[in-house]
Design a protein around this motif. Structure first.
Motif, mmCIF file in Angstrom:
data_model
loop_
_atom_site.group_PDB
_atom_site.id
_atom_site.type_symbol
_atom_site.label_atom_id
_atom_site.label_comp_id
_atom_site.label_asym_id
_atom_site.label_seq_id
_atom_site.Cartn_x
_atom_site.Cartn_y
_atom_site.Cartn_z
ATOM 1 N N LEU A 170 0.827 -1.201 0.000
ATOM 2 C CA LEU A 170 0.000 0.000 0.000
ATOM 3 C C LEU A 170 0.863 1.252 0.000
ATOM 4 O O LEU A 170 1.680 1.452 0.898
ATOM 5 N N GLY A 171 0.703 2.095 -1.007
ATOM 6 C CA GLY A 171 1.350 3.398 -0.994
ATOM 7 C C GLY A 171 0.634 4.330 -0.034
ATOM 8 O O GLY A 171 -0.529 4.129 0.314
ATOM 9 N N VAL A 172 1.326 5.359 0.403
ATOM 10 C CA VAL A 172 0.778 6.288 1.396
ATOM 11 C C VAL A 172 0.816 7.703 0.839
ATOM 12 O O VAL A 172 1.872 8.191 0.435
ATOM 13 N N CYS A 173 -0.345 8.360 0.809
ATOM 14 C CA CYS A 173 -0.398 9.790 0.485
ATOM 15 C C CYS A 173 -0.118 10.623 1.724
ATOM 16 O O CYS A 173 0.677 11.569 1.690
ATOM 17 N N ALA A 174 -0.787 10.269 2.823
ATOM 18 C CA ALA A 174 -0.637 10.996 4.084
ATOM 19 C C ALA A 174 -1.114 10.089 5.211
ATOM 20 O O ALA A 174 -2.005 9.262 5.022
ATOM 21 N N TRP A 175 -0.509 10.285 6.387
ATOM 22 C CA TRP A 175 -0.842 9.412 7.523
ATOM 23 C C TRP A 175 -0.483 10.145 8.795
ATOM 24 O O TRP A 175 0.672 10.529 8.991
ATOM 25 N N ASP A 176 -1.470 10.375 9.650
ATOM 26 C CA ASP A 176 -1.148 10.966 10.936
ATOM 27 C C ASP A 176 -1.906 10.256 12.050
ATOM 28 O O ASP A 176 -2.759 9.405 11.814
ATOM 29 N N GLU A 177 -1.537 10.598 13.274
ATOM 30 C CA GLU A 177 -2.041 9.887 14.441
ATOM 31 C C GLU A 177 -3.551 9.982 14.577
ATOM 32 O O GLU A 177 -4.215 9.022 14.972
ATOM 33 N N HIS A 178 -4.122 11.122 14.256
ATOM 34 C CA HIS A 178 -5.536 11.358 14.521
ATOM 35 C C HIS A 178 -6.436 11.010 13.334
ATOM 36 O O HIS A 178 -7.538 10.498 13.525
ATOM 37 N N SER A 179 -5.972 11.250 12.120
ATOM 38 C CA SER A 179 -6.802 10.992 10.934
ATOM 39 C C SER A 179 -6.580 9.613 10.341
ATOM 40 O O SER A 179 -7.368 9.162 9.518
ATOM 41 N N GLY A 180 -5.516 8.925 10.719
ATOM 42 C CA GLY A 180 -5.179 7.665 10.082
ATOM 43 C C GLY A 180 -4.640 7.908 8.680
ATOM 44 O O GLY A 180 -4.028 8.938 8.405
ATOM 45 N N THR A 213 1.208 13.958 8.399
ATOM 46 C CA THR A 213 0.501 14.847 7.485
ATOM 47 C C THR A 213 -0.873 14.246 7.221
ATOM 48 O O THR A 213 -1.097 13.051 7.443
ATOM 49 N N SER A 214 -1.796 15.059 6.745
ATOM 50 C CA SER A 214 -3.119 14.544 6.402
ATOM 51 C C SER A 214 -3.578 15.138 5.083
ATOM 52 O O SER A 214 -3.185 16.247 4.719
ATOM 53 N N ALA A 215 -4.381 14.374 4.364
ATOM 54 C CA ALA A 215 -4.971 14.818 3.111
ATOM 55 C C ALA A 215 -6.485 14.886 3.275
ATOM 56 O O ALA A 215 -7.018 14.745 4.377
ATOM 57 N N THR A 216 -7.195 15.060 2.192
ATOM 58 C CA THR A 216 -8.616 15.409 2.264
ATOM 59 C C THR A 216 -9.536 14.222 2.500
ATOM 60 O O THR A 216 -10.534 14.328 3.217
ATOM 61 N N PHE A 217 -9.210 13.064 1.906
ATOM 62 C CA PHE A 217 -10.167 11.958 1.877
ATOM 63 C C PHE A 217 -9.685 10.785 2.737
ATOM 64 O O PHE A 217 -8.551 10.323 2.604
#
Length: 258
Positions: A170-180, A213-217
């Motif tokens: 699985l590639g990762v666009c963004a991943w943070d503690e609160h948003s997953g 970091t986090s993204a929109t979706f």
């Protein structure tokens, strides 16, 4: 130049399409190269910019991502190290899904010639996996994204769901503690959720700049991933990832400390 003015100068300069070099910032601010690098490190931690060799570039808006060609040239050595570590976790004879993105494509290249059945979700990943004979390569249907040549849409998602995989890369666009895990597009988020649903085990591959970091979706909670292969992480980042039940492997470039 006072520190506040220096940081403002850096933030303005980095908005250039090509980014900015440390030498240019030294000339613009009168500060030493060491001071500029320290400033860039601080601004990177704040999510203002991303450091690259010799300088820095601006981060895209939350709902966007850099062009594929720019991502392809970024952190090549680290992505290859991550790919080698990921390939070591793929058993011969297994069925795998390889996500889109430059790090996942590097994994596909590391698997070239291996006895695996691989559903690959982008043209670059398919080409990399097929560099040597051995792997059985399958591609989904549906339209192709014009930038990174990734299959997307209902047909591609259904093909992923119909493929029962032992392992998903699985590639990762963004991943943070609160948003997953999050993504910059609804199509990519939907495809990633299908991968998670279809595979018995999921290994995420990501350079450290994709974390905190986090993204929109929304894609999924952190705990939906079994393992993460990345570069060297700060202790606090590693702590929240492992607290979610994710095994962390820190891969190092050849000749570099892990």
């Amino acid at each position: 130049m006072q520190r506040a003015n220096r940081l403002k100068t850096i933030m303005t300069a980095v908005r250039s399409p090509a980014g900015v070099r440390v030498s240019d910032l030294v000339a613009a601010t009168g500060a030493s190269a060491m001071t500029i690098r320290r400033d860039l490190g601080e601004l990177e931690r704040q999510g203002v910019l991303r450091r690259v060799h010799g300088g820095a570039v601006s981060l895209p808006a939350r709902g966007a991502r850099p062009p594929f060609a720019l991502r392809l040239e970024s952190q090549v050595g680290l992505k290859q190290a991550i790919a080698r570590a990921a390939a070591e976790l793929v058993p011969d004879g297994s069925s795998i899904i390889v996500d889109a993105g430059t790090t996942a494509a590097a994994v596909a290249g590391a698997l070239a010639g291996r006895d695996v059945t691989a559903l690959v979700l982008s043209v670059p990943a398919a080409a990399a996996a097929g560099e040597r004979p051995g792997a059985r390569i399958i591609t989904p249907g549906g339209p192709l994204d014009g930038d990174d040549l990734t299959w997307f849409g209902h047909r591609a998602v259904q093909d992923v769901l119909d493929f029962r995989a032992d392992l998903a890369i699985l590639g990762v666009c963004a991943w943070d503690e609160h948003s997953g895990l999050t993504s910059t597009s609804t199509q990519d988020a939907e495809t990633k959720r299908a991968m998670l649903a279809s595979a018995r085990r999921t290994i995420a591959v990501a350079t450290p700049d994709k974390l905190n970091t986090s993204a929109t979706f929304t894609v999924s909670p952190s705990g939906s991933v079994d393992a993460l292969i990345t570069g060297a992480l700060p202790a606090e980042t590693r702590a929240w990832i492992t607290a979610a039940g994710v095994d962390v492997v820190e891969a190092g470039e050849a000749g570099a400390p892990v």
